[in-house]
Design a protein around this motif. Structure first.
Motif, PDB file in Angstrom:
ATOM      1  N   PHE A  12      26.999  28.565  41.411  1.00  0.00           N
ATOM      2  CA  PHE A  12      28.165  29.387  41.729  1.00  0.00           C
ATOM      3  C   PHE A  12      27.660  30.668  42.377  1.00  0.00           C
ATOM      4  CE2 PHE A  12      29.866  26.600  38.517  1.00  0.00           C
ATOM      5  CZ  PHE A  12      31.142  26.335  38.983  1.00  0.00           C
ATOM      6  N   SER A  13      28.431  31.203  43.310  1.00  0.00           N
ATOM      7  CA  SER A  13      28.014  32.441  43.970  1.00  0.00           C
ATOM      8  C   SER A  13      29.078  33.531  43.874  1.00  0.00           C
ATOM      9  CB  SER A  13      27.692  32.167  45.441  1.00  0.00           C
ATOM     10  OG  SER A  13      28.843  31.716  46.119  1.00  0.00           O
ATOM     11  N   ARG A  14      30.163  33.255  43.157  1.00  0.00           N
ATOM     12  CA  ARG A  14      31.236  34.247  43.015  1.00  0.00           C
ATOM     13  C   ARG A  14      31.866  34.111  41.630  1.00  0.00           C
ATOM     14  NH1 ARG A  14      35.408  37.029  45.965  1.00  0.00           N
ATOM     15  NH2 ARG A  14      37.404  36.817  44.897  1.00  0.00           N
ATOM     16  N   LEU A  15      31.987  35.246  40.946  1.00  0.00           N
ATOM     17  CA  LEU A  15      32.746  35.323  39.699  1.00  0.00           C
ATOM     18  C   LEU A  15      33.974  36.171  39.986  1.00  0.00           C
ATOM     19  CD1 LEU A  15      29.901  36.100  37.126  1.00  0.00           C
ATOM     20  CD2 LEU A  15      30.853  33.866  37.746  1.00  0.00           C
ATOM     21  N   GLU A  16      35.109  35.808  39.410  1.00  0.00           N
ATOM     22  CA  GLU A  16      36.325  36.594  39.613  1.00  0.00           C
ATOM     23  C   GLU A  16      37.121  36.652  38.321  1.00  0.00           C
ATOM     24  OE1 GLU A  16      39.062  33.123  41.681  1.00  0.00           O
ATOM     25  OE2 GLU A  16      37.828  34.396  42.957  1.00  0.00           O
ATOM     26  N   LEU A  17      37.951  37.675  38.221  1.00  0.00           N
ATOM     27  CA  LEU A  17      38.773  37.871  37.023  1.00  0.00           C
ATOM     28  C   LEU A  17      39.888  38.847  37.351  1.00  0.00           C
ATOM     29  CD1 LEU A  17      37.920  40.929  35.872  1.00  0.00           C
ATOM     30  CD2 LEU A  17      35.897  39.686  35.163  1.00  0.00           C
ATOM     31  N   THR A  18      40.835  38.945  36.434  1.00  0.00           N
ATOM     32  CA  THR A  18      41.852  39.987  36.513  1.00  0.00           C
ATOM     33  C   THR A  18      41.799  40.787  35.211  1.00  0.00           C
ATOM     34  OG1 THR A  18      43.595  38.549  35.611  1.00  0.00           O
ATOM     35  CG2 THR A  18      43.393  38.670  38.022  1.00  0.00           C
ATOM     36  N   VAL A  19      42.185  42.054  35.320  1.00  0.00           N
ATOM     37  CA  VAL A  19      42.240  42.922  34.155  1.00  0.00           C
ATOM     38  C   VAL A  19      43.407  43.884  34.361  1.00  0.00           C
ATOM     39  CG1 VAL A  19      40.544  44.548  35.128  1.00  0.00           C
ATOM     40  CG2 VAL A  19      40.917  44.487  32.652  1.00  0.00           C
ATOM     41  N   MET A  20      44.169  44.108  33.309  1.00  0.00           N
ATOM     42  CA  MET A  20      45.295  45.035  33.402  1.00  0.00           C
ATOM     43  C   MET A  20      44.782  46.411  33.809  1.00  0.00           C
ATOM     44  SD  MET A  20      47.496  43.985  30.063  1.00  0.00           S
ATOM     45  CE  MET A  20      47.574  42.252  29.598  1.00  0.00           C
ATOM     46  N   CYS A  21      45.466  47.039  34.741  1.00  0.00           N
ATOM     47  CA  CYS A  21      45.007  48.324  35.287  1.00  0.00           C
ATOM     48  C   CYS A  21      44.879  49.401  34.208  1.00  0.00           C
ATOM     49  CB  CYS A  21      45.939  48.792  36.406  1.00  0.00           C
ATOM     50  SG  CYS A  21      45.841  47.771  37.899  1.00  0.00           S
ATOM     51  N   HIS A  22      45.671  49.329  33.148  1.00  0.00           N
ATOM     52  CA  HIS A  22      45.587  50.355  32.101  1.00  0.00           C
ATOM     53  C   HIS A  22      44.567  50.006  31.010  1.00  0.00           C
ATOM     54  CE1 HIS A  22      48.519  47.531  30.401  1.00  0.00           C
ATOM     55  NE2 HIS A  22      48.208  48.033  29.216  1.00  0.00           N
ATOM     56  N   ASN A  23      43.866  48.886  31.152  1.00  0.00           N
ATOM     57  CA  ASN A  23      42.827  48.514  30.190  1.00  0.00           C
ATOM     58  C   ASN A  23      41.505  49.156  30.643  1.00  0.00           C
ATOM     59  OD1 ASN A  23      41.024  47.332  28.430  1.00  0.00           O
ATOM     60  ND2 ASN A  23      41.783  45.242  28.717  1.00  0.00           N
ATOM     61  N   ASP A  24      41.414  50.465  30.414  1.00  0.00           N
ATOM     62  CA  ASP A  24      40.274  51.242  30.911  1.00  0.00           C
ATOM     63  C   ASP A  24      38.936  50.739  30.397  1.00  0.00           C
ATOM     64  OD1 ASP A  24      41.950  52.954  32.362  1.00  0.00           O
ATOM     65  OD2 ASP A  24      42.248  54.259  30.627  1.00  0.00           O
ATOM     66  N   ARG A  25      38.880  50.390  29.125  1.00  0.00           N
ATOM     67  CA  ARG A  25      37.604  49.959  28.539  1.00  0.00           C
ATOM     68  C   ARG A  25      37.079  48.704  29.230  1.00  0.00           C
ATOM     69  NH1 ARG A  25      36.719  49.774  22.143  1.00  0.00           N
ATOM     70  NH2 ARG A  25      34.701  50.747  22.303  1.00  0.00           N
ATOM     71  N   ALA A  26      37.939  47.689  29.397  1.00  0.00           N
ATOM     72  CA  ALA A  26      37.513  46.452  30.052  1.00  0.00           C
ATOM     73  C   ALA A  26      37.194  46.702  31.520  1.00  0.00           C
ATOM     74  CB  ALA A  26      38.587  45.384  29.905  1.00  0.00           C
ATOM     75  N   HIS A  27      38.013  47.521  32.180  1.00  0.00           N
ATOM     76  CA  HIS A  27      37.768  47.833  33.589  1.00  0.00           C
ATOM     77  C   HIS A  27      36.388  48.470  33.761  1.00  0.00           C
ATOM     78  CE1 HIS A  27      38.677  50.376  37.324  1.00  0.00           C
ATOM     79  NE2 HIS A  27      38.471  49.140  37.719  1.00  0.00           N
ATOM     80  N   ARG A  28      36.053  49.422  32.902  1.00  0.00           N
ATOM     81  CA  ARG A  28      34.734  50.061  32.961  1.00  0.00           C
ATOM     82  C   ARG A  28      33.615  49.054  32.681  1.00  0.00           C
ATOM     83  NH1 ARG A  28      37.361  54.063  29.978  1.00  0.00           N
ATOM     84  NH2 ARG A  28      36.222  53.405  28.118  1.00  0.00           N
ATOM     85  N   LEU A  29      33.841  48.153  31.733  1.00  0.00           N
ATOM     86  CA  LEU A  29      32.847  47.120  31.433  1.00  0.00           C
ATOM     87  C   LEU A  29      32.562  46.279  32.679  1.00  0.00           C
ATOM     88  CD1 LEU A  29      31.105  45.201  29.647  1.00  0.00           C
ATOM     89  CD2 LEU A  29      33.242  43.983  29.149  1.00  0.00           C
ATOM     90  N   TYR A  30      33.618  45.800  33.316  1.00  0.00           N
ATOM     91  CA  TYR A  30      33.429  44.941  34.478  1.00  0.00           C
ATOM     92  C   TYR A  30      32.737  45.699  35.616  1.00  0.00           C
ATOM     93  CZ  TYR A  30      36.601  41.916  31.891  1.00  0.00           C
ATOM     94  OH  TYR A  30      37.186  41.149  30.920  1.00  0.00           O
TER      95      TYR A  30
END
Length: 165
Positions: free
Chosen positions: A116-134
């Motif tokens: 695989f050469s691409r990973l993708e995901l969605t995260v709720m815009c207000h989920n700051d902790r997960a957004h920072r992790l990604y």
């Protein structure tokens, strides 16, 4: 704590984890009480993961049980076979200890090994902790899915993120 590939006999533990995540956070897709997966259905789902070269589920576990997971679901058409969609959930009691980063790192290694050469995901815009992790794991925002979800009567936007391997 160790990270390992899911096993078929983890079905009850995974189902229990999913129910717990549904009840302790609003950041997962399903609301509390919405999940109606039976143990038999969960077993079949795990069988499909363990027999596949296009999808993987890794779990965070210790002697007390399973505390989190990351799943990668690969596409199968020739044109998008290189791309894998990621989903992750970790018990609140285990968050903030670096396990999310470890799970994503292990999934990335699995994805690379399976071409695989691409990973993708969605995260709720207000989920700051997960957004920072990604972001810290090398994912980048590609766009915003506006009014993507409706939670408690309010529309919620999601970041669409990807990482090229």
């Amino acid at each position: 704590m160790k990270i390992r590939e899911v096993q078929i006999d983890d079905a009850k533990s995974i189902l229990d984890l999913m129910h717990q995540l549904d009840s302790e956070t609003s950041f997962m897709m399903l609301e509390q009480g919405e999940r109606d997966t039976t143990l038999e259905q969960q077993t079949k789902i795990l069988e499909s993961y363990t027999a596949s070269h296009t999808q993987s589920m890794l779990v965070l576990s210790d002697n007390a049980g399973i505390h989190g997971y990351v799943a990668g679901i690969g596409n199968t058409a020739n044109r998008n076979r290189h791309s894998m969609y990621c989903v992750m959930g970790i018990k609140q009691a285990m968050s903030g200890h670096g396990y999310g980063k470890q799970l994503l790192s292990c999934l990335e290694a699995w994805a690379r090994a399976h071409e695989f050469s691409r990973l993708e995901l969605t995260v709720m815009c207000h989920n700051d902790r997960a957004h920072r992790l990604y972001l810290s794991c090398g994912f980048e925002v590609e766009g915003i899915k506006r009014n993507s979800l409706k939670i408690d009567g309010q529309y919620v936007n999601e970041f669409y993120m990807s990482k090229l391997l």
